[in-house]
Design an enzyme around this catalytic site. Structure first.
Site, PDB file in Angstrom:
ATOM      1  N   GLY A 168       0.838  -1.191   0.000  1.00  0.00           N
ATOM      2  CA  GLY A 168       0.000   0.000   0.000  1.00  0.00           C
ATOM      3  C   GLY A 168       0.883   1.255   0.000  1.00  0.00           C
ATOM      4  O   GLY A 168       1.585   1.498  -0.977  1.00  0.00           O
ATOM      5  N   SER A 181       6.594  -4.499  -1.747  1.00  0.00           N
ATOM      6  CA  SER A 181       6.181  -3.181  -2.199  1.00  0.00           C
ATOM      7  C   SER A 181       6.329  -2.183  -1.038  1.00  0.00           C
ATOM      8  O   SER A 181       7.414  -2.034  -0.494  1.00  0.00           O
ATOM      9  CB  SER A 181       4.748  -3.244  -2.746  1.00  0.00           C
ATOM     10  OG  SER A 181       4.426  -2.100  -3.492  1.00  0.00           O
ATOM     11  N   TRP A 182       5.257  -1.507  -0.619  1.00  0.00           N
ATOM     12  CA  TRP A 182       5.356  -0.659   0.567  1.00  0.00           C
ATOM     13  C   TRP A 182       5.767  -1.498   1.768  1.00  0.00           C
ATOM     14  O   TRP A 182       6.481  -1.011   2.659  1.00  0.00           O
ATOM     15  CB  TRP A 182       4.048   0.060   0.848  1.00  0.00           C
ATOM     16  CG  TRP A 182       3.946   0.551   2.265  1.00  0.00           C
ATOM     17  CD1 TRP A 182       3.203   0.011   3.282  1.00  0.00           C
ATOM     18  CD2 TRP A 182       4.663   1.661   2.841  1.00  0.00           C
ATOM     19  NE1 TRP A 182       3.404   0.716   4.448  1.00  0.00           N
ATOM     20  CE2 TRP A 182       4.295   1.736   4.203  1.00  0.00           C
ATOM     21  CE3 TRP A 182       5.565   2.591   2.326  1.00  0.00           C
ATOM     22  CZ2 TRP A 182       4.799   2.708   5.064  1.00  0.00           C
ATOM     23  CZ3 TRP A 182       6.078   3.564   3.183  1.00  0.00           C
ATOM     24  CH2 TRP A 182       5.696   3.610   4.536  1.00  0.00           C
ATOM     25  N   ASP A 192       8.671  -5.323 -13.557  1.00  0.00           N
ATOM     26  CA  ASP A 192       7.843  -4.630 -12.572  1.00  0.00           C
ATOM     27  C   ASP A 192       7.628  -3.198 -13.034  1.00  0.00           C
ATOM     28  O   ASP A 192       8.568  -2.401 -13.085  1.00  0.00           O
ATOM     29  CB  ASP A 192       8.547  -4.658 -11.211  1.00  0.00           C
ATOM     30  CG  ASP A 192       7.676  -4.168 -10.067  1.00  0.00           C
ATOM     31  OD1 ASP A 192       6.776  -3.353 -10.321  1.00  0.00           O
ATOM     32  OD2 ASP A 192       7.918  -4.598  -8.928  1.00  0.00           O
ATOM     33  N   HIS A 241       4.968  -7.012 -10.742  1.00  0.00           N
ATOM     34  CA  HIS A 241       5.015  -6.541  -9.364  1.00  0.00           C
ATOM     35  C   HIS A 241       4.227  -7.407  -8.381  1.00  0.00           C
ATOM     36  O   HIS A 241       4.582  -7.504  -7.210  1.00  0.00           O
ATOM     37  CB  HIS A 241       4.463  -5.108  -9.314  1.00  0.00           C
ATOM     38  CG  HIS A 241       4.536  -4.464  -7.962  1.00  0.00           C
ATOM     39  ND1 HIS A 241       5.723  -4.043  -7.404  1.00  0.00           N
ATOM     40  CD2 HIS A 241       3.567  -4.167  -7.048  1.00  0.00           C
ATOM     41  CE1 HIS A 241       5.493  -3.511  -6.219  1.00  0.00           C
ATOM     42  NE2 HIS A 241       4.190  -3.575  -5.973  1.00  0.00           N
TER      43      HIS A 241
END
Length: 326
Positions: free
Chosen positions: A53, A120-121, A274, A302
Site C-alpha cells: 500500500g 512493495s510498501w 515490474d 510486481h
C-alpha cells in the site's frame, strides 16, 4: 476460459490454506486499534508479514508462503486499513507510527527477534523497521522493492509508466483538469480528502485501478473497479504517505542508512518487468547491502500472485527454514 491461466498456477507453489490459531485486536494508542493474527506453529520461527500500500491490508493468501509446521506467522492490518480502525483514517498515521506498532506487536507477543517479510510498501516498511531496530530482525525477505524516493513517485505518477500503458494512463490522468496534471499526487489529494464521499470514492477507485492495472505482467491494462470502501482506504492512505514523502528525513533516506542492516541476511525477490517498482531500486539496494541475495525473476511483474514471484518466495522461506533448523 481463463484469460490469464498462468496466474492461477501461482497457488500451486503455496502451502495449503491455514486458519489462525490466534486473532484479535490490539489498541496501539492515538485512537487506533489494529487487527492482528497468528497462524502456523505457535512454537515455530517467528516471521511478521508487512503488507503493501500503504493501505492494502493483509489477506488469507499471505499465510500460505510459510511452512505452517516450521513458522509462527504474524500478520496485521496497518493503521487505517483492512480490519483495523478507524477505517481510512490518516490521523496519527505515519511511517514512524507503523514502526512503533511493529515494536508493540513484537513486545505483546513476547518475540525476541523475527524474520520480516514484506512486499512493495511492505518492503519499504521492512527496511525502515530494520534500520531503526536492527537487533530485532533475524532476516529480511523483500519483494518488489520500493525505496520511497521522488524518482519512483515521478515514474509512476509523472508519466514514466504511462509510456508503456498510454490508454490506462489516460484514464487515470484525464480525471484531473489539464491545468493540475503537473502534480497528479497533489491533485488527487485534494479530491481524496475533499469531504464529499462520492467524489472521494470516485477518485479513490481511479487511483486504485491505475495501480492494479499495472501490477501483473499478464495484465490487459484494466485494473477493474475495487469496492468503494476498500479503494477509499487504500487510495487515501497511499496518497497521504506519498504527499508526505514517506515521512522520511530526506530523499534517499533508506539507501543512505543501509549500513545499519549490513549484517542482517536478506533475500530480495524482484520481477524483471515490474512496472510499479522498477528493478533499478532493488539492484541499487543489493549493491549497498553486502548480505542481500537479489533474485531477479524473468517474465514477472510486481504482484505477489505472479507465479514466478510466489514460487521464489516460498523457496526462499523453505531455504531459510532449513538453514535456521540445521
Amino acid at each position: 476460459m481463463d484469460k490469464f491461466p498462468s496466474q492461477k498456477r501461482a497457488v500451486l507453489y503455496l502451502y495449503p490454506p491455514v486458519d489462525p490459531f490466534d486473532q484479535g485486536t490490539m489498541a496501539v494508542g492515538d485512537g487506533h486499534t489494529l487487527y492482528v493474527e497468528q497462524c502456523g506453529n505457535p512454537k515455530g520461527i517467528p516471521v511478521i508479514v508487512l503488507h503493501g500500500g500503504p493501505g492494502g491490508g493483509c489477506s488469507p493468501a499471505m499465510r500460505r508462503y510459510f511452512d505452517p509446521n516450521v513458522y509462527r506467522v504474524v500478520l496485521f492490518d496497518q493503521r487505517g486499513c483492512g480490519r483495523s480502525r478507524p477505517h481510512a483514517s490518516v490521523k496519527d498515521n505515519t511511517t514512524w507510527d507503523l514502526v512503533a506498532d511493529i515494536e508493540a506487536i513484537r513486545s505483546e507477543l513476547e518475540i525476541e527477534q523475527f524474520i520480516v517479510f514484506g512486499g512493495s510498501w511492505g518492503a519499504t516498511l521492512s527496511l525502515i523497521y530494520a534500520i531503526t531496530h536492527p537487533d530485532r530482525v533475524r532476516q529480511l525477505v523483500l519483494r518488489g522493492v520500493f525505496m520511497m524516493t521522488q524518482a519512483e513517485l515521478d515514474w509512476f505518477y509523472g508519466g514514466g509508466a504511462g509510456q508503456f500503458w498510454p490508454e490506462t494512463w489516460a484514464r487515470f490522468r484525464d480525471l484531473i483538469p489539464e491545468e493540475e496534471r503537473g502534480d497528479l499526487i497533489g491533485a488527487y489529494h485534494k479530491r481524496l480528502f475533499c469531504g464529499d464521499l462520492r467524489v472521494e470514492t470516485k477518485h479513490a477507485q481511479a487511483w486504485s485501478s491505475w495501480e492494479n492495472a499495472l501490477a501483473s505482467v499478464y495484465s490487459s491494462g484494466h485494473g477493474g473497479e475495487a469496492p468503494g470502501e476498500y479503494a477509499r482506504a487504500f487510495a487515501r492512505l497511499e496518497n497521504h504517505y506519498f504527499v508526505n514523502k514517506g515521512f522520511l528525513e530526506h530523499d534517499g533516506w533508506i539507501l543512505a542508512n543501509t549500513d545499519k542492516i549490513r549484517d542482517i541476511p536478506g533475500v530480495i525477490v524482484q520481477g524483471r518487468f515490474d512496472m510499479i517498482c522498477p528493478p533499478l531500486r532493488a539492484w541499487e539496494l543489493a549493491q549497498a547491502w553486502p548480505n542481500a541475495d537479489l533474485r531477479m525473476i524473468r517474465n514477472a511483474g510486481h504482484a505477489l500472485s505472479e507465479p514466478g514471484i510466489s514460487s521464489e518466495l516460498v523457496r526462499a522461506m523453505d531455504q531459510i527454514a532449513e538453514t535456521l533448523s540445521a
